[in-house]
Design an enzyme around this catalytic site. Structure first.
Site, PDB file in Angstrom:
ATOM      1  N   ARG A 134       0.828  -1.230   0.204  1.00 14.60           N
ATOM      2  CA  ARG A 134      -0.020   0.177  -0.003  1.00 14.60           C
ATOM      3  C   ARG A 134       0.813   1.095  -0.049  1.00 14.60           C
ATOM      4  O   ARG A 134       1.689   1.355   0.890  1.00 14.60           O
ATOM      5  CB  ARG A 134      -0.792  -0.071   1.171  1.00 14.60           C
ATOM      6  CG  ARG A 134      -1.741   1.426   1.497  1.00 14.60           C
ATOM      7  CD  ARG A 134      -2.472   1.408   2.546  1.00 14.60           C
ATOM      8  NE  ARG A 134      -3.117   2.487   2.501  1.00 14.60           N
ATOM      9  CZ  ARG A 134      -3.248   3.565   3.718  1.00 14.60           C
ATOM     10  NH1 ARG A 134      -2.578   3.023   4.767  1.00 14.60           N
ATOM     11  NH2 ARG A 134      -3.765   4.538   3.596  1.00 14.60           N
ATOM     12  N   GLU A 157      -7.464   8.513   6.291  1.00 18.27           N
ATOM     13  CA  GLU A 157      -7.914   9.020   7.663  1.00 18.27           C
ATOM     14  C   GLU A 157      -8.316  10.498   7.604  1.00 18.27           C
ATOM     15  O   GLU A 157      -7.610  11.489   7.947  1.00 18.27           O
ATOM     16  CB  GLU A 157      -6.607   9.132   8.720  1.00 18.27           C
ATOM     17  CG  GLU A 157      -6.006   7.499   8.951  1.00 18.27           C
ATOM     18  CD  GLU A 157      -4.844   7.778   9.926  1.00 18.27           C
ATOM     19  OE1 GLU A 157      -4.413   8.762  10.315  1.00 18.27           O
ATOM     20  OE2 GLU A 157      -4.515   6.597  10.417  1.00 18.27           O
ATOM     21  N   TYR A 159      -3.966   1.721  16.016  1.00 15.82           N
ATOM     22  CA  TYR A 159      -2.900   1.785  16.735  1.00 15.82           C
ATOM     23  C   TYR A 159      -3.135   1.505  18.538  1.00 15.82           C
ATOM     24  O   TYR A 159      -2.356   0.718  18.982  1.00 15.82           O
ATOM     25  CB  TYR A 159      -2.140   3.283  16.687  1.00 15.82           C
ATOM     26  CG  TYR A 159      -1.577   3.071  15.149  1.00 15.82           C
ATOM     27  CD1 TYR A 159      -0.102   2.628  14.776  1.00 15.82           C
ATOM     28  CD2 TYR A 159      -2.240   3.772  14.077  1.00 15.82           C
ATOM     29  CE1 TYR A 159       0.213   2.531  13.575  1.00 15.82           C
ATOM     30  CE2 TYR A 159      -1.777   3.788  13.013  1.00 15.82           C
ATOM     31  CZ  TYR A 159      -0.499   3.234  12.520  1.00 15.82           C
ATOM     32  OH  TYR A 159       0.040   3.074  11.381  1.00 15.82           O
ATOM     33  N   GLU A 177      -3.208  -0.195   8.317  1.00 18.54           N
ATOM     34  CA  GLU A 177      -2.054   0.211   9.157  1.00 18.54           C
ATOM     35  C   GLU A 177      -2.067  -0.385  10.460  1.00 18.54           C
ATOM     36  O   GLU A 177      -3.319  -0.131  11.039  1.00 18.54           O
ATOM     37  CB  GLU A 177      -2.070   1.645   8.958  1.00 18.54           C
ATOM     38  CG  GLU A 177      -1.685   2.463   7.832  1.00 18.54           C
ATOM     39  CD  GLU A 177      -1.525   4.095   8.055  1.00 18.54           C
ATOM     40  OE1 GLU A 177      -1.327   4.484   9.431  1.00 18.54           O
ATOM     41  OE2 GLU A 177      -1.619   4.928   7.287  1.00 18.54           O
TER      42      GLU A 177
HETATM   43  C1  FCB Z   1      -1.190   7.021  10.585  1.00 21.52           C
HETATM   44  C2  FCB Z   1      -0.833   7.753   9.250  1.00 21.52           C
HETATM   45  C3  FCB Z   1       0.435   7.322   9.040  1.00 21.52           C
HETATM   46  C4  FCB Z   1       1.599   7.046  10.076  1.00 21.52           C
HETATM   47  C5  FCB Z   1       0.933   6.346  11.152  1.00 21.52           C
HETATM   48  C6  FCB Z   1       1.962   6.214  12.381  1.00 21.52           C
HETATM   49  O1  FCB Z   1      -2.245   8.128  11.297  1.00 21.52           O
HETATM   50  O2  FCB Z   1      -1.851   7.471   8.332  1.00 21.52           O
HETATM   51  O3  FCB Z   1       0.834   8.071   7.869  1.00 21.52           O
HETATM   52  O4  FCB Z   1       2.018   8.491  10.414  1.00 21.52           O
HETATM   53  O5  FCB Z   1      -0.345   7.090  11.615  1.00 21.52           O
END
Ligand code: FCB
Length: 448
Positions: free
Chosen positions: A77, A166, A295, A353
């Site tokens: 990606r 995002e 995250y 992500e």
């Molecule tokens: C997300 C972003 C990515 C990266 C990660 C840690 O918010 O999409 O670009 O910075 O965090």
């Protein structure tokens, strides 16, 4: 011992974004972006860092694709820089910009790696910001023009598209909190920008489907997970408020064609600009999948009498945190997937992500990042649980392939499964990268 074996067609990938890795910001006719300007503004990015050189991926992409192949990635990606294609945002096309992504695409394909392209990962052409950027409704047409050009050129080979990365982050941090480019601090600007981002997403879905045969297109959100600080009703409602503000604000229009009633009540007459037909294109152009970046979680405490506008604060827990000071919350990736599945039931979800920044140390030719390995193991174990519960999670992209420019944190935070020594541009596959490669080969892993 527990075995975590994934479905046979599960897609294993890694992710990056243009401004964070490419460098070459003055080369081959690329236009200036909001992040070039923001990074140039003293005090905005840690240590005065910028994406000027970054990982020099613009020149080193053949070597980076070779590393992807060595890891055995099924999918990659990446994002396309709007300002390489249309340096002024609209109008004049820059052929060298299209050529770059064309070559990257062909290099991925000959190596058997499936490309997933994000059309917008925050590097807005500055010329468009000068006309109001995401606060100007014209952005829907501007974005459409760009998407049309890119899909016409690459769509014969590139089938998997992501519209926006995002939108909560680039509209809220960009226009309300000011922590990201373009650095405005105005809630009204945020609300308009967020609205236009959903409309722009719809336009892009429409164009991708029209221009690309057999395409799959979706948006990438960063849905939050929040746990109430106590079992009081107030804290529960506050935790739900965070989910409405950050998740349902996007998911509700995407899946139900309208904003959630609770947020509409909070915004009140700030929403007076809404037009009756604003969501027509969205309703007529459903997405094929949802991308989820995840995250950490938040623990939320109600603050009914504070001047916090959403009337809550987040409370840091005494648990492991990464270098970003983000709590390691593996169970929350399950919770957020379940919440999305229960409330909106997208037919197909990718984790687009997930990953962690830790303080990496190079020893000889190695980086022994065992905390990152443990992070991936725990989060993936909860992804596995989500799949076992019937949630249609079809793939997972590690953030990130390479250490890179972490926005306002500059180069101080390393998220890569491959280490980048910036002065020499040497790459070293970290232990987490080796673990990930083994996991891909085995389509799973075993934990004690
Ligand atoms: C997300 C972003 C990515 C990266 C990660 C840690 O918010 O999409 O670009 O910075 O965090």
């Amino acid at each position: 011992m527990t075995q975590y074996i994934f479905p046979q067609d599960f897609l294993w990938g890694a992710a990056t974004a243009s401004y964070q890795i490419e460098g070459a910001v003055f080369e081959d006719g690329r236009g200036t972006t909001v992040w070039d300007v923001f990074a140039d503004t003293p005090g905005k990015v840690k240590n005065g860092d910028s994406g000027e050189v970054a990982c020099d991926h613009y020149h080193r992409y053949p070597q980076d694709v070779a590393l992807m192949k060595q890891l055995g990635l099924h999918a990659y990606r990446f994002s396309i820089a709007w300002a390489r294609i249309l340096p002024e945002g609209t109008g004049n096309i820059n052929p060298a910009g299209l050529d770059f992504y064309d070559k990257l695409l062909d290099t991925l394909l000959v190596n058997g790696i499936r490309p997933f392209a994000t059309l917008y990962h925050w590097d807005l052409p500055q010329a468009l910001e000068d006309k109001g950027g995401w606060t100007n409704k014209m952005i829907v047409d501007w974005f459409g023009e760009y998407v049309h050009i890119v899909t016409k050129r690459l769509g014969d080979r590139l089938k998997d598209w992501m519209t926006l990365n995002e939108p909560w982050v680039f509209t809220y941090l960009g226009y309300a909190s000011g922590d990201h480019a373009p650095g405005h601090r105005d809630l009204n600007m945020y609300i308009r920008a967020s609205h236009h981002s959903i409309m722009a997403h719809a336009r892009a879905v429409n164009i991708v489907h029209a221009n690309v045969a057999d395409s799959q297109v979706g948006i990438v959100l960063n849905p939050a997970w929040s746990d109430p600080h106590s079992d009081t009703l107030q804290d529960y409602l506050a935790s739900q408020r965070l989910l409405s503000f950050q998740n349902r604000w996007w998911l509700h229009p995407l899946y139900h064609g309208e904003y959630p009633a609770d947020m509409m009540a909070i915004y009140g007459d700030k929403m007076a600009f809404l037009q009756a037909d604003d969501f027509d294109e969205l309703k007529a152009n459903p997405s094929d999948f949802l991308g989820v970046n995840f995250y950490t979680r938040h623990v939320v405490q109600a603050m009914p009498y504070s001047d916090e506008w959403l009337k809550f604060i987040t409370v840091r827990q005494n648990r492991e945190h990464t270098e970003m000071d983000w709590e390691v919350s593996p169970e929350a990736i399950y919770n957020v997937l379940k919440h999305i599945h229960d409330e909106y039931a997208p037919s197909k979800i990718y984790i687009t992500e997930n990953g962690a920044a830790f303080n990496d140390v190079v020893t000889g030719d190695s980086v022994h990042d065992e905390r990152r390995v443990a992070f991936y193991q725990q989060y993936l174990a909860h992804c596995h649980r989500a799949i076992a519960d019937g949630i249609p999670l079809k793939g997972y992209f590690a953030w990130s392939l390479l250490d890179n420019f972490e926005w306002a944190e500059g180069y101080s935070k390393r998220f890569g499964i491959i280490y980048v020594d910036y002065p020499t541009q040497r790459r070293i596959i970290k232990d987490s990268g080796k673990w990930y490669a083994q996991t891909i080969r085995d389509n799973g892993f075993v934990l004690p």
